[in-house]
Write an enzyme that holds these catalytic residues in place. Structure first.
Site, PDB file in Angstrom:
ATOM      1  N   CYS A 151      39.159  42.637  39.309  1.00 32.48           N
ATOM      2  CA  CYS A 151      40.265  42.707  40.242  1.00 32.48           C
ATOM      3  C   CYS A 151      40.636  44.028  40.140  1.00 32.48           C
ATOM      4  CB  CYS A 151      41.375  41.727  39.838  1.00 32.48           C
ATOM      5  SG  CYS A 151      43.028  41.877  40.710  1.00 32.48           S
TER       6      CYS A 151
ATOM      7  N   ASP B 215      30.989  50.576  48.646  1.00 34.50           N
ATOM      8  CA  ASP B 215      30.420  49.663  48.234  1.00 34.50           C
ATOM      9  C   ASP B 215      29.145  49.418  49.328  1.00 34.50           C
ATOM     10  OD1 ASP B 215      29.855  47.222  46.458  1.00 34.50           O
ATOM     11  OD2 ASP B 215      30.508  46.001  48.286  1.00 34.50           O
TER      12      ASP B 215
ATOM     13  N   ASP C 191      33.919  42.814  49.152  1.00 33.62           N
ATOM     14  CA  ASP C 191      33.517  44.096  49.209  1.00 33.62           C
ATOM     15  C   ASP C 191      34.558  45.191  49.249  1.00 33.62           C
ATOM     16  OD1 ASP C 191      30.937  43.174  49.461  1.00 33.62           O
ATOM     17  OD2 ASP C 191      30.881  42.820  51.418  1.00 33.62           O
TER      18      ASP C 191
ATOM     19  N   CYS D  21      46.258  37.253  38.533  1.00 31.48           N
ATOM     20  CA  CYS D  21      47.565  37.798  39.426  1.00 31.48           C
ATOM     21  C   CYS D  21      47.605  37.296  40.627  1.00 31.48           C
ATOM     22  CB  CYS D  21      47.465  39.379  39.333  1.00 31.48           C
ATOM     23  SG  CYS D  21      46.216  40.062  40.453  1.00 31.48           S
TER      24      CYS D  21
ATOM     25  N   CYS E 175      42.110  36.491  42.685  1.00 32.86           N
ATOM     26  CA  CYS E 175      41.935  36.951  41.309  1.00 32.86           C
ATOM     27  C   CYS E 175      42.521  35.611  40.608  1.00 32.86           C
ATOM     28  CB  CYS E 175      42.882  38.108  40.918  1.00 32.86           C
ATOM     29  SG  CYS E 175      43.088  38.441  39.305  1.00 32.86           S
TER      30      CYS E 175
ATOM     31  N   GLU F  39      28.042  53.206  43.482  1.00 32.06           N
ATOM     32  CA  GLU F  39      27.336  52.710  42.479  1.00 32.06           C
ATOM     33  C   GLU F  39      26.090  53.120  42.079  1.00 32.06           C
ATOM     34  OE1 GLU F  39      28.742  48.035  42.251  1.00 32.06           O
ATOM     35  OE2 GLU F  39      27.681  48.575  44.255  1.00 32.06           O
TER      36      GLU F  39
ATOM     37  N   CYS G 109      44.619  44.149  38.900  1.00 31.20           N
ATOM     38  CA  CYS G 109      45.010  43.958  37.210  1.00 31.20           C
ATOM     39  C   CYS G 109      43.930  44.357  36.444  1.00 31.20           C
ATOM     40  CB  CYS G 109      45.492  42.613  37.339  1.00 31.20           C
ATOM     41  SG  CYS G 109      44.419  41.353  37.463  1.00 31.20           S
TER      42      CYS G 109
END
Length: 444
Positions: free
Chosen positions: A366, A204, A396, A389, A386, A299, A369
């Protein structure tokens, strides 16, 4: 005294089908006379580019005629007889400029290439003089120094900081804030490595954290490219430049004085030093990622859209212009486009696969999950919690894990290939989560 020995395999020129597959750049140290000649050639090259570009644009607008370097080279031969400043430039360099203009047009018309229409080169543009490989000769003086012979210039000394390691196909002499450099396009004959079989990772690229790798617990931070004193001096030079330009426009008809040129030289040295430090970090980062991972997920960022200016007009001023300008500088300072470019060729070189995945919701998803909720990262802070969960992680690092998961599902089936995977684009409407795609079958 024995004669300097030529560098091995540098003066053996092969057929035209052999192209340069690597670049080598060295610091050059011309004499005072050579410096004057190279400076004049650099401005001649800039003028030739502008004139050739203007001629092509005029013929297309008026007659719909596409002019290429083949026709312009014939006109260049005639112009060299009438114009002394153009005749002083080596003929091979002028022909190389026209061929480079051909390539610029080809890139512009190529829908898969991001290049825009060829632009004119201003006076402040970096000076550069190209030479074809058959017109240069390189010889080694000792362990640290070598020379290159250029047409009409003679032997130019340069610091042999690394072996050239191949056959020179072309040479370019350029100038930046730190002085002159000579670059060689080299044919090494190296083929891409076989798949290295190393673990995968997601990366990232950000602003607060330069790069966060999914397999690491701490981010990789790029040190400040300028020290506190260098930033202070750069700010002072920029302020002095603004005052001197205002004075020149008001009292000298816009003509630059020697003091103003000295100020510009000082700014150029600092900005070049800053760019070199940024490039050094980028090369070390991308090389380490390509060597130690078999699959690299990043990305598919649209840097131009991310760094658009918020500046408006006098009637309709933009909002948060200064804040957006600072964010744009931070984004561009981390060079996400350059990192991707380097990863593309280094991944092939070291037997890895590069996969660019859609960037939507990577910071809000997340990694445990798969829940997508903006509330999991309130205020775009550094903490991700999250709401489904309860998974807590650095924002990051969580994004890098999500990027790796998408990359494995997008390009995991091609992990035994050394070719980088094409970017997978997902329509804006009806986007399904990448992790919901069927997993590739693992073979024993």
């Amino acid at each position: 005294m024995c004669e300097p020995e030529p560098l091995p395999s540098l003066n053996v020129y092969m057929n035209g089908g052999v192209k340069a597959d690597a670049g080598r750049k060295y610091r050059a140290y011309p004499t005072r006379a050579q410096d004057k000649v190279l400076t004049g050639w650099g401005h001649t090259v800039r003028a030739l580019w502008n004139v050739a570009l203007e001629q092509r644009a005029y013929l297309w607008e008026q007659r719909r005629y596409t002019l290429r370097s083949t026709d312009q080279c014939k006109q260049l031969t005639a112009a060299r007889k009438d114009l002394d400043w153009l005749g002083d430039l080596p003929a091979q360099s002028g022909q190389q400029i026209l061929r480079q203009l051909d390539r610029a047009y080809d890139n512009f018309w190529n829908p898969e290439h991001p290049a825009r229409f060829p632009a004119r080169k201003k006076r402040g543009h970096r000076l550069s003089v190209p030479f074809p490989g058959q017109s240069v000769e390189v010889r080694k003086l000792n362990r640290k120094w070598a020379e290159v012979r250029l047409p009409k210039l003679g032997w130019l000394r340069f610091r042999l900081s690394r072996d050239i390691g191949g056959t020179t196909r072309n040479a370019t002499v350029s100038q930046d804030g730190n002085g002159w450099h000579v670059s060689f396009g080299v044919h090494t004959g190296r083929k891409p490595d076989a798949p290295n079989g190393k673990p995968s990772c997601g990366v990232d690229f950000g602003v607060a954290a330069s790069a966060f790798v999914s397999t690491e617990a701490a981010p990789r931070l790029m040190a400040s490219t300028l020290t506190a004193n260098e930033k202070k001096r750069l700010r002072a030079l920029e302020q002095r430049k603004a005052r001197q330009i205002t004075y020149a426009k008001k009292h000298q008809g816009g003509k630059y004085s020697r003091r103003l040129r000295t100020t510009l030289t000082g700014i150029g040295k600092l900005t070049t030093r800053q760019a070199n430090r940024r490039t050094d970090f980028t090369h070390k980062l991308t090389t380490d990622l390509a060597k130690n991972h078999g699959l690299i997920g990043i990305e598919d960022l649209r840097v131009k859209s991310m760094s658009k200016s918020a500046r408006g007009t006098t009637e309709v001023p933009g909002r948060n212009v200064r804040a957006k300008a600072g964010l744009n500088r931070s984004i561009l300072d981390n060079t996400p486009g350059e990192r991707r470019r380097q990863l593309e060729y280094k991944a092939r070189m070291y037997g890895a696969v590069l996969v660019a995945v859609p960037p939507f919701h990577t910071s809000q998803t997340c990694a445990e999950c798969g829940q997508v909720d903006p509330e999991s990262r309130k205020g775009c802070g550094r903490l991700f919690a999250c709401t489904r969960c309860g998974h807590v992680d650095d924002a990051d690092h969580n994004a890098s894990v999500e990027i790796e998961a998408r990359a494995r599902r997008t390009g995991g089936s091609d992990i035994n290939s050394t070719r980088s995977t094409r970017t997978v684009r997902v329509p804006a409407i009806g986007r399904g989560r990448m992790r919901e795609a069927p997993k590739p079958a693992h073979t024993s």
